[in-house]
Design an enzyme around this catalytic site. Structure first.
Site, mmCIF file in Angstrom:
data_model
loop_
_atom_site.group_PDB
_atom_site.id
_atom_site.type_symbol
_atom_site.label_atom_id
_atom_site.label_comp_id
_atom_site.label_asym_id
_atom_site.label_seq_id
_atom_site.Cartn_x
_atom_site.Cartn_y
_atom_site.Cartn_z
ATOM 1 C CB CYS A 2 -0.874 0.008 1.230
ATOM 2 S SG CYS A 2 -1.822 -1.492 1.423
ATOM 3 N NE ARG A 27 4.652 1.347 -1.624
ATOM 4 C CZ ARG A 27 5.646 1.218 -0.769
ATOM 5 N NH1 ARG A 27 6.805 1.777 -1.024
ATOM 6 N NH2 ARG A 27 5.504 0.542 0.350
ATOM 7 C CD1 TRP A 77 -1.198 -5.644 -3.951
ATOM 8 C CD2 TRP A 77 -0.998 -6.625 -1.944
ATOM 9 N NE1 TRP A 77 -0.869 -6.964 -4.150
ATOM 10 C CE2 TRP A 77 -0.726 -7.587 -2.944
ATOM 11 C CE3 TRP A 77 -0.922 -7.017 -0.611
ATOM 12 C CZ2 TRP A 77 -0.406 -8.901 -2.648
ATOM 13 C CZ3 TRP A 77 -0.604 -8.329 -0.320
ATOM 14 C CH2 TRP A 77 -0.346 -9.259 -1.332
ATOM 15 C CG ASN A 103 0.830 1.806 3.912
ATOM 16 O OD1 ASN A 103 -0.281 1.896 3.422
ATOM 17 N ND2 ASN A 103 1.918 2.258 3.311
ATOM 18 N N GLY A 104 0.109 -1.640 6.619
ATOM 19 C CA GLY A 104 0.465 -2.643 7.629
ATOM 20 C C GLY A 104 -0.731 -3.514 7.944
ATOM 21 C CD GLU A 484 14.715 -13.964 -10.602
ATOM 22 O OE1 GLU A 484 14.233 -14.521 -9.616
ATOM 23 O OE2 GLU A 484 14.400 -12.806 -10.934
ATOM 24 C CE LYS A 488 11.545 -11.493 -12.269
ATOM 25 N NZ LYS A 488 12.229 -11.073 -11.096
ATOM 26 C CG HIS A 507 14.383 -38.646 -10.406
ATOM 27 N ND1 HIS A 507 14.652 -39.982 -10.226
ATOM 28 C CD2 HIS A 507 15.580 -38.052 -10.657
ATOM 29 C CE1 HIS A 507 15.962 -40.188 -10.338
ATOM 30 N NE2 HIS A 507 16.545 -39.022 -10.605
ATOM 31 C CE LYS A 603 10.545 -3.174 -7.044
ATOM 32 N NZ LYS A 603 11.071 -4.290 -7.865
HETATM 33 O O1 M6R Z 1 12.192 -6.434 -1.572
HETATM 34 P P1 M6R Z 1 12.594 -7.875 -1.496
HETATM 35 O O2 M6R Z 1 13.816 -8.184 -2.244
HETATM 36 O O3 M6R Z 1 12.686 -8.355 -0.059
HETATM 37 O O4 M6R Z 1 11.389 -8.653 -2.144
HETATM 38 C C1 M6R Z 1 11.338 -10.035 -2.162
HETATM 39 C C2 M6R Z 1 10.297 -10.544 -3.134
HETATM 40 O O5 M6R Z 1 9.020 -10.106 -2.754
HETATM 41 C C3 M6R Z 1 10.577 -10.062 -4.557
HETATM 42 O O6 M6R Z 1 11.847 -10.441 -4.978
HETATM 43 C C4 M6R Z 1 9.536 -10.620 -5.524
HETATM 44 O O7 M6R Z 1 9.701 -11.992 -5.647
HETATM 45 C C5 M6R Z 1 9.644 -9.907 -6.870
HETATM 46 N N1 M6R Z 1 8.333 -9.631 -7.367
HETATM 47 C C6 M6R Z 1 10.390 -10.685 -7.886
HETATM 48 O O8 M6R Z 1 10.370 -10.108 -9.145
#
Ligand code: M6R
Length: 608
Positions: A2, A27, A77, A103-104, A484, A488, A507, A603
């Site tokens: 948020c 975000r 969010w 927020n929180g 990764e 992605k 497996h 984010k």
């Molecule tokens: O801010 P952080 O690196 O702690 O965030 C961790 C994950 O939330 C973050 O890497 C998330 O997986 C991304 N959306 C990856 O693209």
């Protein structure tokens, strides 16, 4: 997650709030709203979905007609309750006088809600936040002061919060208070701002105050007073805003993600310049307070992409340092039988520095007296409070929700820090150090070479985009790259992607393979290549389209092959992350996805 904005001053309040929220859009959010403390009453405008919907609501209501010198805004969010108008912030008290954004998460909101309902308070949303509004409003009825009402209520709230609050009877102030969620005050000339993050204030103020936990700011047009939880005035420093407005510009790129992918060679050059001098690793020792003699065990905790960077570090450091490195998803670390003590170095990795899971894991490590270090892209973030050593990633602000350049910067930090450890622990010869540094220094140019093949990578991605699922596989240093790559692709294209150690395919996952399931294999030099090629043959025999990514192509079985410059295997994760980022980007582009703000994602994930 948020985002919060507050404004008090002479400008058009709704415009100021909207502009601030716009800068926080990256975000990730699913509803938005603003509240104005108008002469007649508090006016609240909300919309589900994106800011364009809120804009339409503001226009429809001719927001410019309201006379107000202060207001608060929020992008939400959804956690507790769907992203509806009722659940969107700001939330208003039943008498219509007290309004807040949050927020929180209020962890004890159910108990509070029950208590308030027993007293006859009516609730209108499913949010945890609403309990706080009514709590503050009930307290206000008793004491008649917003500041006191908030202070008296805080001990009853469990969890994490950043609140920004206004009361119609006190039209000269905004109250901002935080615990375990970030909040800053922007200081201007005859105007002041509140925000959850610096980008909201870019181009508006040049000085800010960082609120710490259990601090409350009383923000007026011409002054800001910060107090502790007991009401004692604190002498807080004004800090210069260390961020340029162009970080929130796409600079001609179609998306922030592509801009950030293309920034990676420059980031690497900057990091090497800072940390590699005279064939040695140099760093600001004041920020790295590790007692090297005591380090017998290294544990790295992180989430998502940061966790994948940590997995690369494990492979590289174990080879270079012969020191066991344990990697844990931060959200699971807290359930472990922890074998930590003062001889453990626990490293938290977080781009945002606000990830609740990672922060909780570090708090736990503190209890075991472990040495704690963090790698973060935001040295002003909450996570640094839990560490005695801080390594800035220096990637610059990352706007796209999908982490790319911060991953590169995390890898870079792990490589130079690994060499620093080797230096400090006397585990590397001068010639070996020189050779490794030479390899690192050549990376930016090699990445530029990969970036120059975007057109071909896009053509491969266009084919992938026609499939509903794909498999990534790798062996060795690039297994984390495969994880990764799958993450992605999933997060921005919504194609179901899974990654496996190539040897594991037979497996079980091999049952998935047919002509509709492309298999992407990540090749690196050395002992893994021959076996990985055999795994590709196995996939081909099941009619799966096979795409290879790596150094020189060693066979004709591939349907497509993305060639990357040849490097020693331990360095290849620095290169291999680039084509997999581009594949995800171009697949999502082909599918016309909202690349920078994928659905359901935020984010920084500030809830556990
Ligand atoms: O801010 P952080 O690196 O702690 O965030 C961790 C994950 O939330 C973050 O890497 C998330 O997986 C991304 N959306 C990856 O693209």
């Amino acid at each position: 997650m948020c985002g919060i904005v507050g404004y008090i001053g002479n400008n058009a309040v709704a415009e100021e709030l909207f502009a601030g929220l716009k800068n926080l859009e990256y975000r990730g959010y699913d509803s938005a709203g603003i509240a104005l403390n108008d002469n007649a009453k508090i006016e609240v405008f909300k919309a589900s979905g994106k800011l364009a919907n809120l804009d339409a609501v503001l226009q429809k209501n001719h927001v410019e007609k309201y006379v107000s010198h202060m207001g608060i805004g929020h992008i939400r969010w959804a956690t507790h309750g769907a992203p509806t108008i009722e659940n969107a912030h700001p939330h208003l008290s039943n008498d219509g006088n007290l309004v807040l954004v949050h927020n929180g998460i209020i962890e004890n909101y159910k108990e509070l809600r029950q208590e308030l309902q027993n007293k006859g308070v009516v609730f209108h949303s499913q949010t945890d936040t609403e309990a706080a509004v009514h709590l503050f409003a009930e307290e206000y009825k008793k004491c008649g002061s917003l500041e006191e009402a908030v202070r008296n209520s805080l001990p009853k709230l469990k969890g994490a919060f950043a609140f920004v609050i206004m009361h119609h009877n006190e039209p000269d102030k905004i109250i901002a208070v935080r615990k375990n969620a970030p909040l800053i005050i922007g200081s201007g000339q005859d105007e002041n701002f509140v925000a959850s993050d610096i980008p909201a204030l870019l181009g508006k103020v040049s000085q800010i105050i960082h609120l710490d936990d259990d601090e409350m700011a009383i923000v007026q047009k011409d002054k800001v007073v910060v107090k502790d939880i007991h009401g004692h005035i604190l002498n807080k420093k004004l800090e210069k805003v260390d961020m340029q407005a162009d970080v929130i510009s796409k600079c001609g790129y179609a998306h922030f993600m592509l801009k950030e992918i293309c920034e990676q060679p420059a980031i690497l050059r900057k990091v090497w310049q800072k940390h590699i001098q005279n064939q040695q690793i140099v760093t600001d020792d004041a920020k790295i307070a590790v007692n090297w003699d005591k380090v017998k065990k290294v544990v790295i905790v992180a989430c998502g992409t940061s966790l994948h960077a940590a997995m690369v570090a494990k492979k590289v450091w174990e080879e270079w340092l012969h020191l066991p490195v344990q990697i844990e998803a931060a959200s699971e670390f807290i359930y472990q039988t922890n074998l930590l003590d003062e001889n453990s170095l626990v490293i938290g990795v977080s781009q945002s520095g606000e990830t609740a899971d990672t922060i909780t894991a570090l708090k736990l490590a503190q209890k075991f007296q472990a040495q704690i270090m963090v790698l973060t892209n935001r040295i002003d973030s909450s996570i640094v409070r839990y560490a005695s050593s801080v390594v800035p990633l220096d990637a610059g602000v990352e706007i796209s929700v999908a982490a790319t350049k911060s991953y590169m910067a995390q890898l870079a930090a792990f490589y130079w820090f690994g060499l620093l450890m080797a230096q400090k622990m006397n585990k590397i010869s001068a010639s070996d150090m020189a050779e490794k540094l030479q390899n690192l220094m050549q990376m930016p140019e090699k990445i530029e070479e990969i970036l120059s093949h975007q057109e071909y990578i896009e053509s491969v991605a266009q084919k992938l985009a026609h499939h509903s699922a794909v498999v990534y596989m790798a062996r060795g240093f690039n297994l984390p790259t495969a994880y990764e790559a799958a993450l992605k692709l999933k997060e921005i294209s919504y194609i179901n992607a899974n990654a496996y150690p190539a040897g594991e395919l037979k497996h079980g996952p091999i049952a998935l393979l047919d002509e509709n399931m492309p298999v992407l294999a990540l090749f690196e030099q050395g002992q893994t290549a021959a076996k990985l090629l055999s795994n590709c043959e196995e996939a081909k025999a099941r009619h799966a389209p096979v795409v290879g990514i790596g150094g020189r192509k060693a066979s004709d079985i591939f349907d497509d092959y993305i060639e990357t410059p040849e490097v020693e295997a331990c360095f290849s994760p620095l290169l291999m992350c680039v084509p997999i980022q581009l594949l995800a980007y171009f697949a999502a582009k082909t599918l016309n996805r909202e690349i920078d703000q994928p659905r359901n994602l935020a984010k920084s994930v500030t809830v556990e």
